[in-house]
Write an enzyme that holds these catalytic residues in place. Structure first.
Site, PDB file in Angstrom:
ATOM      1  N   GLU A   1     -10.427  -0.073  -4.942  1.00  0.00           N
ATOM      2  CA  GLU A   1      -9.459  -0.948  -4.282  1.00  0.00           C
ATOM      3  C   GLU A   1     -10.115  -2.248  -3.852  1.00  0.00           C
ATOM      4  O   GLU A   1     -11.181  -2.224  -3.227  1.00  0.00           O
ATOM      5  CB  GLU A   1      -8.860  -0.261  -3.057  1.00  0.00           C
ATOM      6  CG  GLU A   1      -7.750   0.719  -3.373  1.00  0.00           C
ATOM      7  CD  GLU A   1      -6.930   1.033  -2.133  1.00  0.00           C
ATOM      8  OE1 GLU A   1      -6.227   0.134  -1.629  1.00  0.00           O
ATOM      9  OE2 GLU A   1      -7.007   2.182  -1.669  1.00  0.00           O
TER      10      GLU A   1
ATOM     11  N   HIS B   1      -3.081  -4.817 -10.336  1.00  0.00           N
ATOM     12  CA  HIS B   1      -3.942  -3.747 -10.840  1.00  0.00           C
ATOM     13  C   HIS B   1      -4.279  -3.983 -12.306  1.00  0.00           C
ATOM     14  O   HIS B   1      -3.481  -4.555 -13.060  1.00  0.00           O
ATOM     15  CB  HIS B   1      -3.234  -2.392 -10.752  1.00  0.00           C
ATOM     16  CG  HIS B   1      -3.081  -1.869  -9.369  1.00  0.00           C
ATOM     17  ND1 HIS B   1      -3.914  -0.910  -8.841  1.00  0.00           N
ATOM     18  CD2 HIS B   1      -2.176  -2.158  -8.395  1.00  0.00           C
ATOM     19  CE1 HIS B   1      -3.532  -0.639  -7.594  1.00  0.00           C
ATOM     20  NE2 HIS B   1      -2.486  -1.377  -7.308  1.00  0.00           N
TER      21      HIS B   1
ATOM     22  N   GLY C   1      -2.097   2.332  -7.007  1.00  0.00           N
ATOM     23  CA  GLY C   1      -2.874   2.591  -8.210  1.00  0.00           C
ATOM     24  C   GLY C   1      -2.257   3.695  -9.043  1.00  0.00           C
ATOM     25  O   GLY C   1      -2.203   3.617 -10.282  1.00  0.00           O
TER      26      GLY C   1
ATOM     27  N   CYS D   1      -5.045   6.143  -3.965  1.00  0.00           N
ATOM     28  CA  CYS D   1      -4.404   4.822  -3.925  1.00  0.00           C
ATOM     29  C   CYS D   1      -2.998   4.980  -4.480  1.00  0.00           C
ATOM     30  O   CYS D   1      -2.829   5.257  -5.674  1.00  0.00           O
ATOM     31  CB  CYS D   1      -5.201   3.807  -4.740  1.00  0.00           C
ATOM     32  SG  CYS D   1      -4.424   2.171  -4.816  1.00  0.00           S
TER      33      CYS D   1
ATOM     34  N   CYS E   1       0.872  -1.179   0.000  1.00  0.00           N
ATOM     35  CA  CYS E   1       0.000   0.000   0.000  1.00  0.00           C
ATOM     36  C   CYS E   1       0.901   1.220   0.000  1.00  0.00           C
ATOM     37  O   CYS E   1       1.603   1.483   0.987  1.00  0.00           O
ATOM     38  CB  CYS E   1      -0.920   0.000   1.216  1.00  0.00           C
ATOM     39  SG  CYS E   1      -1.990   1.465   1.305  1.00  0.00           S
ATOM     40  N   GLY E   2       0.895   1.962  -1.089  1.00  0.00           N
ATOM     41  CA  GLY E   2       1.797   3.097  -1.228  1.00  0.00           C
ATOM     42  C   GLY E   2       1.530   4.213  -0.243  1.00  0.00           C
ATOM     43  O   GLY E   2       2.456   4.760   0.375  1.00  0.00           O
TER      44      GLY E   2
END
Length: 269
Positions: free
Chosen positions: A199, A150, A211, A208, A73-74
Site C-alpha cells: 500500500e 492500483h 486492492g 487491503c 480504503c475498503g
C-alpha cells in the site's frame, strides 16, 4: 486535550478510528503520522477520522501511516460502518459508499472502477490494460482506479515476489504522479485467488480492501475468475463481486478491538 479513539481492523489491516462527531479534533498529516507510529504512538496502518456530513450518515477521512491523506480504503469503510451500526452511507473523497450488514460481515458498494490513464492517473497517455512497463520480473501490469490507484500483476506464486523491495520502487515510479498501490496475485481456481499488497504510504499490509477490489475486477476482465471471487490475503478472505457497468461489491469482516483515550500532547499536538 484528551482524545478518545477506537482500535479496529479488517483482516489485520488495522486502524485508529477517531469519531470527530463526539468532540471535533483537527488532524493533519503530522499528527496522524505520530499517532500511527507503532513504537511511540498508538500504532496503525491508517488513521481514520469520522466527521459529520450533510450528504451522508458520516464523512470519513483517511490518513496513511506516513501522514499522507488518501481517498478510499475498503477495510476502513467496513470498520466505520461496523462502528456506527452496520447500515451506513459514508462520504469519502472518492464519493459516497453504501454499507450494510450481511452474513459475511459488512458488505460495501465500492462504486464503479475506472480505467482511463487520466483516472489512475498516469504521467502520460497509455492504455491501462497491460502497461508497457517492467520492474525486474514484474511486468505489464493492468492499472485501475477503485477510489484509489492500483496496478495488478498476476504471477505464478505471489508469496515468492520480493514485494518489500519491489513495492516501494513501483509505488514511487515517476510514471505514477500520485504514487500507486501494488498488487501481486496468483489464481487458485475460477472462484479463488491469493493476493499480497504493497500500500502506498503504508507498506506491506495484512489486507487491503481496495486492492482486493482492483485485483478481482482485473481478474474478471481477463477471464481468469468468475464473480464473486474469494480473495485470500495474509489476514483472511474477502468476497468481491462485479459485472461490467456495475459497482464493485466487497464483503468481509470488521473487528472492534478496544477503545481508549490518549493525550494529544503525547503526539506533539
Amino acid at each position: 486535550m484528551t482524545l478518545r479513539f477506537h482500535k479496529m481492523h479488517g483482516l489485520g489491516n488495522d486502524f485508529v478510528v477517531v469519531d470527530g462527531r463526539e468532540a471535533p479534533v483537527a488532524i493533519d498529516g503530522a499528527l496522524a503520522r505520530a499517532m500511527a507510529d507503532r513504537h511511540r504512538g498508538i500504532g496503525c496502518d491508517q488513521l481514520i477520522l469520522i466527521e459529520e456530513s450533510p450528504h451522508a450518515d458520516v464523512a470519513m477521512r483517511i490518513f496513511n501511516a506516513d501522514g499522507s491523506e488518501v481517498s478510499a480504503c475498503g477495510n476502513a469503510t467496513r470498520c466505520v460502518a461496523q462502528l456506527i451500526g452496520g447500515e451506513a452511507t459514508i462520504s469519502t473523497a472518492a464519493g459516497l459508499l453504501h454499507a450494510s450488514r450481511t452474513e459475511g460481515g459488512i458488505s460495501v458498494d465500492m462504486g464503479e472502477p475506472r480505467f482511463g490513464w487520466e483516472d489512475i492517473p498516469l504521467a502520460f497517455a497509455m492504455h491501462s490494460a497491460g502497461l508497457p512497463l517492467a520492474w525486474e520480473t514484474l511486468e505489464k501490469p493492468w492499472a485501475i482506479n477503485v477510489g484509489n490507484p492500483h496496478v495488478v500483476f498476476f504471477v505464478e506464486d505471489c508469496d515468492a515476489v520480493p514485494l518489500e523491495r519491489l513495492g516501494p520502487l513501483i509505488e514511487h515510479d515517476p510514471v505514477f504522479p500520485e504514487r500507486i498501490n501494488v498488487n501481486v496475485a496468483t489464481i487458485v481456481d475460477r472462484g479463488h485467488l491469493r493476493l499480497r499488497v504493497w500500500e502506498r504510504g503504508a507498506g506491506l499490509t495484512r489486507a487491503c480492501g481496495t486492492g482486493a477490489c482492483a485485483t478481482g475486477v482485473i481478474a474478471m476482465l481477463q477471464g481468469l475468475v468468475d464473480s464473486p471471487v474469494t480473495v485470500s490475503l495474509p489476514g483472511g478472505d474477502l468476497s468481491i463481486g462485479w459485472a461490467k457497468g456495475e459497482s464493485i461489491r466487497m464483503t468481509g469482516p470488521a473487528t472492534h478491538v478496544f477503545s481508549g483515550e490518549a493525550e494529544l500532547a503525547a503526539f506533539g499536538a
